[in-house]
Enzyme design. Structure first.
Site, short mmCIF file in Angstrom:
data_model
loop_
_atom_site.label_atom_id
_atom_site.label_comp_id
_atom_site.label_asym_id
_atom_site.label_seq_id
_atom_site.Cartn_x
_atom_site.Cartn_y
_atom_site.Cartn_z
N SER A 1 -12.29 -11.15 4.87
CA SER A 1 -11.01 -10.82 4.22
C SER A 1 -10.98 -11.15 2.74
O SER A 1 -10.04 -10.74 2.05
CB SER A 1 -9.88 -11.58 4.90
OG SER A 1 -9.59 -10.96 6.13
N LYS B 1 -10.47 -8.33 0.52
CA LYS B 1 -9.17 -7.61 0.44
C LYS B 1 -8.57 -7.57 -0.97
O LYS B 1 -8.18 -6.49 -1.43
CB LYS B 1 -8.18 -8.21 1.44
CG LYS B 1 -8.54 -7.93 2.90
CD LYS B 1 -7.65 -8.72 3.85
CE LYS B 1 -7.98 -8.48 5.31
NZ LYS B 1 -7.20 -9.35 6.21
N TYR C 1 -13.67 -0.01 6.48
CA TYR C 1 -13.10 -1.33 6.22
C TYR C 1 -13.99 -2.43 6.79
O TYR C 1 -14.22 -3.47 6.17
CB TYR C 1 -11.68 -1.38 6.82
CG TYR C 1 -11.16 -2.79 7.03
CD1 TYR C 1 -10.67 -3.54 5.97
CD2 TYR C 1 -11.19 -3.37 8.30
CE1 TYR C 1 -10.22 -4.83 6.16
CE2 TYR C 1 -10.73 -4.65 8.50
CZ TYR C 1 -10.26 -5.39 7.44
OH TYR C 1 -9.82 -6.67 7.62
N TYR D 1 -1.97 -15.89 4.48
CA TYR D 1 -1.27 -15.42 5.69
C TYR D 1 -0.04 -16.28 6.00
O TYR D 1 0.74 -16.59 5.12
CB TYR D 1 -2.22 -15.37 6.89
CG TYR D 1 -3.54 -14.74 6.61
CD1 TYR D 1 -3.61 -13.42 6.17
CD2 TYR D 1 -4.72 -15.44 6.76
CE1 TYR D 1 -4.83 -12.81 5.92
CE2 TYR D 1 -5.94 -14.85 6.52
CZ TYR D 1 -5.99 -13.53 6.10
OH TYR D 1 -7.19 -12.95 5.85
N VAL E 1 -12.74 -14.96 7.49
CA VAL E 1 -13.05 -15.60 8.77
C VAL E 1 -14.51 -16.03 8.92
O VAL E 1 -14.86 -16.67 9.89
CB VAL E 1 -12.67 -14.73 10.00
CG1 VAL E 1 -11.17 -14.71 10.21
CG2 VAL E 1 -13.26 -13.34 9.91
N1 GLN Z 1 -13.04 -8.29 9.33
C1 GLN Z 1 -12.06 -9.24 9.73
C2 GLN Z 1 -10.92 -8.54 10.50
O1 GLN Z 1 -10.53 -7.47 10.11
C3 GLN Z 1 -11.50 -9.93 8.52
C4 GLN Z 1 -10.43 -10.91 8.87
C5 GLN Z 1 -10.40 -12.11 8.01
O2 GLN Z 1 -11.36 -12.47 7.36
N2 GLN Z 1 -9.29 -12.83 8.06
O3 GLN Z 1 -10.46 -9.03 11.50
#
Ligand code: GLN
Length: 439
Positions: free
Chosen positions: A64, A67, A191, A243, A261
């Protein structure tokens, strides 16, 4: 002498190292298999200096943390309005993978949760790109932020795609609202590939430093995205990057940040540094446990909380004094530091409250290192009004720190290099070759 900063980082890592709490992301099998003991931290300054300790060159997937950067690319490639029409900027207070969209429009609440990030991915690059070209645009853009060519981890990508039911559900919802206009599976594949880009903590710190440096990579010098895009991205990171822990983060750490993550965590302190940590075990929000502890420590040890107010504004007027006497007297307002709105207000107040009896008035900018645009306009307006009140106004500005010094509409300013040139001695004023421009 050894630099004090790596030693500080080593000590910080030693403090958090024993904390074995948290779990690796279980929903992506490849991530669950990663070494949970990895630990590293990097500071990268906006001048390109890198300080690190621990596992700073170990590769892991960006997840993420991609993002905010992909959001930046979408804003750059498509412009603000088309992107804002499809992705909001409101904190959701929900988990990153929550299946939730804005009630009436179907827009994802923000680009940091998966729904918004999947949409932002679909908006990277100009309209009409094929899915593969779009992925290339994203990897190319992430690489420019990092300052080196990045590649993806196919095993992680495949592993996540096999279990991407939630993201597929989100994408189908987005498609039903026409927020996505393409095949939902294809967008989720793109993605997911974006999330599987391999980075090190060093790369992430440089990517964050590029945000901290108004979009210019400190090492390559490349303007990766424009300044207004960076402002938008940092704002969204500040309010939504962590988040459902975003409020805790904003109050306790106060640095625009983003977690992933795989255990990465970045923070960007505007004008100062990019920070990255790596430690794979996650808390229930999906944020790295030891990464969060490190950032809490960095913020309090180094005074990095963005809302920690610096005592700068009052000090802008360094001195207000008179040189010479009688009709030749010169009033000098000596300014210093970086001048923004509050600093300029201080100068306005000085000029208004103690209307100078001297005809000659100089604003001495020799010790000023920056003036932002509003401060520039305010100082020129002060100069204009002083002219209208019958003063001869001088700017002592040897390094042209105040560009285009034209006060307009009846204002008149003489720019000189040293304050003595504003004195009426014929030797210094009329014959001096240093006297530059009179507007
Ligand atoms: N690729 C992971 C997902 O879409 C990324 C989530 C994250 O890093 N919080 O669930």
């Amino acid at each position: 002498m050894r630099s004090v900063i790596p030693d500080y980082l080593v000590e910080a890592l030693r403090d958090v190292e024993p904390d074995g709490s948290g779990e690796q992301a279980g929903y992506i099998p490849e991530l669950a298999a990663a070494d949970p003991e990895r630990l590293g931290a990097v500071f990268a300054t906006v001048q390109g200096e890198v300080y690190g300790a621990g596992d700073i060159d170990t590769e892991f997937t960006i997840q993420s943390i991609s993002k905010p950067f992909t959001y930046a690319l979408a804003l750059t490639d498509r412009g603000f309005d088309p992107v804002l029409a499809k992705v909001g900027v409101e904190p959701s207070g929900e988990a990153f993978n929550q299946i939730s969209l804005e009630g009436d429009t179907g827009r994802p609440l923000n680009p940091m949760i998966n729904a918004g990030a999947i949409t932002a991915h679909s908006l990277a690059g100009p309209e009409g790109l094929s899915p593969a070209e779009r992925v290339e645009r994203v990897i190319h853009g992430l690489s420019a932020f990092a300052g080196r060519r990045l590649r993806t981890d196919e095993a992680v990508c495949v592993s996540e795609m096999e279990h991407a039911h939630r993201n597929l559900a989100i994408a189908h919802m987005l498609r039903s609202h026409d927020v996505l206009t393409e095949d939902p599976r294809t967008v989720v594949e793109g993605y997911t590939r974006q999330c599987s880009v391999l980075v090190t903590a060093r790369d992430l710190a440089m990517m964050a430093a590029t945000l901290a440096n108004r979009g210019v990579n400190p090492l390559s010098g490349e303007q990766v995205v424009p300044g207004p895009v960076v402002r938008q991205v940092l704002s969204v990171m500040f309010t939504c990057g962590m988040y459902d822990a975003a409020g805790d983060w904003a109050t306790q750490v106060g640095i625009p940040a983003k977690s992933g993550v795989a255990g990465g965590l970045i923070g960007a302190l505007p004008g100062q540094i990019g920070i990255a940590t790596f430690s794979p075990r996650l808390d229930p929000h999906g944020n790295s446990v030891r990464g969060v502890s490190l950032f809490e420590r960095f913020s309090s040890d180094m005074g990095m909380h963005l809302m920690g107010v610096p005592a700068a504004a009052r000090a802008v007027v360094r001195a207000n004094h008179v040189l010479g006497s009688g009709p030749d007297a010169l009033r000098v307002l000596q300014l210093q530091g970086g001048i923004g709105f509050a600093g300029a207000e201080r100068v306005v107040r000085e000029a208004v409250n103690s209307a100078p009896p001297e005809v000659r008035v100089a604003m001495d900018l020799t010790m000023v290192y920056s003036i932002d645009d509003v401060a520039r306009r305010m100082l020129l307006e002060v100069a204009r009004r002083l002219t209208l009140d019958g003063h001869d106004v001088y700017l002592v500005d040897p390094e042209s720190i105040l560009p285009d010094p034209d006060p307009g509409d009846g204002g008149r300013v003489t720019v000189v290099d040293i304050v003595e040139q504003a004195m009426p001695s014929p030797h210094t004023v009329e014959t001096s070759p240093l006297k530059r421009n009179v507007l």
